[in-house]
Every structure is written in C-alpha cells, then in structure tokens.
Scaffold this motif. Sequence first.
Motif, PDB file in Angstrom:
ATOM      1  N   ALA A 198       0.791   3.855  -2.812  1.00 39.07           N
ATOM      2  CA  ALA A 198       0.746   6.194  -2.345  1.00 39.07           C
ATOM      3  C   ALA A 198       1.518   6.489  -2.566  1.00 39.07           C
ATOM      4  CB  ALA A 198       0.695   5.442  -0.725  1.00 39.07           C
ATOM      5  N   GLU A 199       3.107   6.103  -2.833  1.00 38.66           N
ATOM      6  CA  GLU A 199       4.087   7.490  -3.231  1.00 38.66           C
ATOM      7  C   GLU A 199       4.732   7.193  -4.778  1.00 38.66           C
ATOM      8  OE1 GLU A 199       6.524   8.723  -1.356  1.00 38.66           O
ATOM      9  OE2 GLU A 199       5.389   8.152   0.693  1.00 38.66           O
ATOM     10  N   ARG A 244       0.663  -1.243   0.123  1.00 40.92           N
ATOM     11  CA  ARG A 244       0.279   0.130   0.093  1.00 40.92           C
ATOM     12  C   ARG A 244       1.267   1.520  -0.506  1.00 40.92           C
ATOM     13  NH1 ARG A 244      -4.430  -1.839   4.696  1.00 40.92           N
ATOM     14  NH2 ARG A 244      -3.332  -3.451   4.835  1.00 40.92           N
ATOM     15  N   ARG A 245       1.768   0.852   1.099  1.00 44.14           N
ATOM     16  CA  ARG A 245       2.591   2.324   0.736  1.00 44.14           C
ATOM     17  C   ARG A 245       3.709   2.504  -0.935  1.00 44.14           C
ATOM     18  NH1 ARG A 245       6.172   1.429   6.063  1.00 44.14           N
ATOM     19  NH2 ARG A 245       4.034   1.274   7.782  1.00 44.14           N
ATOM     20  N   PHE A 246       3.887   0.995  -1.288  1.00 43.34           N
ATOM     21  CA  PHE A 246       4.661   1.669  -2.542  1.00 43.34           C
ATOM     22  C   PHE A 246       3.578   2.410  -3.249  1.00 43.34           C
ATOM     23  CE2 PHE A 246       6.640   0.513  -6.751  1.00 43.34           C
ATOM     24  CZ  PHE A 246       7.399   0.862  -6.523  1.00 43.34           C
TER      25      PHE A 246
END
Length: 85
Positions: free
Chosen positions: A5-6, A1-3
């Motif tokens: 989002a970035e 999810r972080r990837f």
Amino acid sequence: RRFHAETGLSPLQWLLHQRVNRARELLESTDLPMEQVARLSGLVTTDSLRQHLSRRTGLTPSAYRATFTRRTDREGSVASSGIRT
C-alpha cells in the motif's frame, strides 16, 4: 499489505528496484568489473545483473555503462554521456 500500500510494490520487487538502482550508480560512476558491480549491488552474479538491468532499462550492463558513464571534464565537473532513464 501495508508495504504494498505504501510503495505500490511487493517487498521483493522493491528490493530488486533498489539493487538495480545501485548497480546503475556503480556502472555510471566506477570502472569496477561487472562481477564486483553485481556483488556490491546485491544482485550477486553477472547473470542476475544482466537479467534485471536489461529488463528495467533495455540495455546490457556494458551498454548501460557505455551510454551513461560519468566523465570529468577539464574544469572538474561531471558530465554524462547519455540521458538517464
């Protein structure tokens, strides 16, 4: 999810974009055979190179190379035969 989002992409989509960008660089700046371009860019096969490049640019690898090959002029500077997409 972080990837996601970035970058706005899944890790696989991001990786494919990087590989297609590398293939584009190789097609523009070298005379390497398509098999080597596919292998060096991480797309592995010419079929994969054709599929991903066509989807991204609308051009086959040969057509992309013919359109965007960088040539050196008499003064030694690099000129492109097309507009980069």
